[in-house]
Write a protein that holds these residues in place. Structure first.
Motif, PDB file in Angstrom:
ATOM      1  N   LEU A   1       7.853   1.202   7.167  1.00 51.38           N
ATOM      2  CA  LEU A   1       7.983   0.023   8.026  1.00 51.38           C
ATOM      3  C   LEU A   1       7.298  -1.190   7.406  1.00 51.38           C
ATOM      4  N   VAL A   2       6.145  -0.970   6.787  1.00 56.92           N
ATOM      5  CA  VAL A   2       5.441  -2.080   6.137  1.00 56.92           C
ATOM      6  C   VAL A   2       6.273  -2.632   4.984  1.00 56.92           C
ATOM      7  N   TYR A   3       6.842  -1.744   4.196  1.00 56.75           N
ATOM      8  CA  TYR A   3       7.640  -2.198   3.045  1.00 56.75           C
ATOM      9  C   TYR A   3       8.867  -2.996   3.504  1.00 56.75           C
TER      10      TYR A   3
ATOM     11  N   LEU B   1      11.290  -8.160   4.263  1.00 59.05           N
ATOM     12  CA  LEU B   1      11.843  -9.167   5.174  1.00 59.05           C
ATOM     13  C   LEU B   1      10.830 -10.231   5.583  1.00 59.05           C
ATOM     14  N   GLY B   2       9.548  -9.916   5.505  1.00 62.65           N
ATOM     15  CA  GLY B   2       8.518 -10.880   5.884  1.00 62.65           C
ATOM     16  C   GLY B   2       8.534 -11.243   7.363  1.00 62.65           C
ATOM     17  N   MET B   3       8.983 -10.342   8.205  1.00 62.42           N
ATOM     18  CA  MET B   3       9.100 -10.633   9.635  1.00 62.42           C
ATOM     19  C   MET B   3       7.799 -10.372  10.395  1.00 62.42           C
ATOM     20  N   LEU B   4       7.033  -9.373   9.973  1.00 57.64           N
ATOM     21  CA  LEU B   4       5.842  -8.955  10.713  1.00 57.64           C
ATOM     22  C   LEU B   4       4.655  -8.849   9.770  1.00 57.64           C
ATOM     23  N   PRO B   5       3.438  -9.059  10.279  1.00 58.08           N
ATOM     24  CA  PRO B   5       2.240  -8.928   9.431  1.00 58.08           C
ATOM     25  C   PRO B   5       1.971  -7.470   9.098  1.00 58.08           C
ATOM     26  N   ALA B   6       1.307  -7.260   7.970  1.00 55.42           N
ATOM     27  CA  ALA B   6       1.071  -5.907   7.477  1.00 55.42           C
ATOM     28  C   ALA B   6      -0.326  -5.405   7.775  1.00 55.42           C
ATOM     29  N   ARG B   7      -1.293  -6.260   8.053  1.00 54.01           N
ATOM     30  CA  ARG B   7      -2.675  -5.823   8.222  1.00 54.01           C
ATOM     31  C   ARG B   7      -3.334  -6.611   9.335  1.00 54.01           C
ATOM     32  N   SER B   8      -4.463  -6.081   9.795  1.00 56.31           N
ATOM     33  CA  SER B   8      -5.313  -6.677  10.817  1.00 56.31           C
ATOM     34  C   SER B   8      -4.734  -6.459  12.214  1.00 56.31           C
ATOM     35  N   ALA B   9      -5.502  -6.892  13.236  1.00 55.41           N
ATOM     36  CA  ALA B   9      -5.108  -6.685  14.626  1.00 55.41           C
ATOM     37  C   ALA B   9      -4.641  -7.965  15.301  1.00 55.41           C
TER      38      ALA B   9
ATOM     39  N   LEU C   1       4.026  -2.970  14.277  1.00 56.89           N
ATOM     40  CA  LEU C   1       4.340  -2.002  13.223  1.00 56.89           C
ATOM     41  C   LEU C   1       3.565  -0.687  13.375  1.00 56.89           C
ATOM     42  N   PRO C   2       2.229  -0.709  13.550  1.00 53.79           N
ATOM     43  CA  PRO C   2       1.546   0.587  13.729  1.00 53.79           C
ATOM     44  C   PRO C   2       1.990   1.315  14.993  1.00 53.79           C
ATOM     45  N   ALA C   3       2.253   0.570  16.072  1.00 55.79           N
ATOM     46  CA  ALA C   3       2.712   1.226  17.296  1.00 55.79           C
ATOM     47  C   ALA C   3       4.094   1.829  17.113  1.00 55.79           C
TER      48      ALA C   3
ATOM     49  N   GLU D   1      -4.597   3.555  11.188  1.00 58.42           N
ATOM     50  CA  GLU D   1      -5.544   2.452  11.369  1.00 58.42           C
ATOM     51  C   GLU D   1      -6.084   1.957  10.040  1.00 58.42           C
ATOM     52  N   GLN D   2      -6.309   2.869   9.124  1.00 60.76           N
ATOM     53  CA  GLN D   2      -6.766   2.453   7.799  1.00 60.76           C
ATOM     54  C   GLN D   2      -5.685   1.673   7.069  1.00 60.76           C
ATOM     55  N   LEU D   3      -4.448   2.114   7.187  1.00 56.41           N
ATOM     56  CA  LEU D   3      -3.353   1.445   6.491  1.00 56.41           C
ATOM     57  C   LEU D   3      -3.175   0.011   6.976  1.00 56.41           C
ATOM     58  N   PHE D   4      -3.290  -0.195   8.269  1.00 60.01           N
ATOM     59  CA  PHE D   4      -3.098  -1.537   8.843  1.00 60.01           C
ATOM     60  C   PHE D   4      -4.412  -2.285   9.039  1.00 60.01           C
TER      61      PHE D   4
END
Length: 364
Positions: free
Chosen positions: A193-195, A201-209, A232-234, A307-310
């Protein structure tokens, strides 16, 4: 000669006919309350035993957290002078590491039970460990808790329909997808999903809350940022969790379809949707309610890899950081919270199931 009866005072009353105490009589008249009290007493014993095992397990691990703290102070505050014996002794007393292991255990249980104090946190000294955990807890509940609820709801609905309409193309597709993807790790789906959505696509952020440019608060901007960053994590947790619930619900639904009461309901002319929701599903959701309650207890563990990944500030990230720095107070605190949540979830299920299903009578 005629036999004479023994004196009245010599006749002994059997123990079974002796009057029982008012407390025992009340418990006999209220079997559900008696069961609840027995179950709660067992819960307290289980909780004490699990907390005790967790304490000794982590305290017997190799490593010295005080030396880790001294090294951190040297690195962060240019503290190059060798720490004196008095400073080390004060730190050991403050972290509950003075005395033998049994004295440490008694002091730990006293502070935990009477004061709710876990001691200072090494990763955020001198902040108490319970404060560090409580700062991370809402993020874990918001991410994993909501994701678990959504996955359960979607899985129950899709699994019930797949079992009800077995043999159809849609049911076959849902079942085969669930078999193929239900055991895929969460973090692997998260990487995909991150990739796709973050880097390609650059639609959603990859890190942080949330967006660091927005001040935390009950504002629409902050809430929208939290939802955007947590999507993304959810989504990775909901996807895999839903497939698992689909399989288990379909497995419970298929054997029920041949029961006589469903044939009778169909002969009465009831609509198929009503038969599914009012009759078939009611006999399938009780095991799923039990499994769901237990799974909710495990959300406090946090999905560490996700959680570590994001870089999500939940209990999983806090636990990894505490393990890296040998922060025993925080590690034991997170473990104790997981133990408490799981055992409490099981207790509540044992107390609620007789109310949900009249056939369940634990106290008989």
């Amino acid at each position: 000669m005629t036999a004479t009866a023994p004196p009245a005072e010599a006749v002994q009353t059997p123990a079974e006919t002796a009057p029982r105490s008012a407390w025992r009589s009340w418990l006999a008249r209220h079997p559900l309350a008696a069961y609840a009290l027995r179950r709660f007493g067992l819960y307290l014993v289980e909780l004490w035993g699990a907390l005790t095992i967790a304490f000794f397990f982590f305290r017997l691990m190799p490593g010295d957290p005080i030396q880790t703290l001294i090294q951190t102070l040297q690195q962060n505050y240019v503290y190059n002078q060798q720490a004196s014996t008095e400073i080390i002794a004060r730190y050991r007393a403050e972290f509950g590491l003075d005395g033998n292991i049994f004295a440490q255990y008694l002091k730990y249980m006293e502070n935990l039970v009477l004061h709710g104090d876990l001691g200072p946190s090494l990763i955020s000294y001198p902040t108490p460990a319970q404060d560090v955990i409580l700062r991370s807890l809402p993020w874990t509940i918001g991410l994993l808790g909501v994701s678990a609820v959504l996955a359960w709801i979607f899985g129950i609905i899709i699994g019930a329909i797949a079992g009800w309409r077995r043999g159809k193309i849609g049911s076959a597709i849902a079942t085969n997808l669930s078999i193929a993807l239900s055991h895929v790790p969460f973090f692997f789906v998260a990487l995909i999903l991150v990739y796709v959505f973050a880097y390609s696509l650059g639609m959603l952020p990859a890190r942080s809350a949330y967006d660091s440019r927005i001040s935390p608060g009950l504002s629409l901007d902050f809430i929208g940022s939290v939802l955007k960053y947590g999507l993304l994590p959810a989504l990775s947790i909901v996807l895999i969790g839903t497939f698992g619930w689909i399989l288990s619900t379909r497995m419970l639904m298929v054997p029920v379809l041949g029961e006589d009461y469903l044939v009778y309901a169909e002969a009465k002319g009831l609509k198929p949707w009503r038969i599914l929701t009012r009759y078939a599903l009611r006999n399938c959701y009780l095991p799923q309610v039990t499994a769901f309650g237990i799974s909710l207890g495990f959300i406090f563990n946090g999905n560490v890899l996700v959680e570590q990944l994001f870089n999500y500030p939940g209990l999983g990230t806090t636990l990894v950081t505490a393990i890296q720095q040998l922060d025993f107070n925080t590690i034991i605190g997170v473990t104790d919270m997981a133990i408490f949540s799981v055992l409490t979830a099981v207790l509540l299920l044992d107390l609620l199931l007789p109310l949900l299903d009249p056939r369940v009578k634990y106290w008989k």
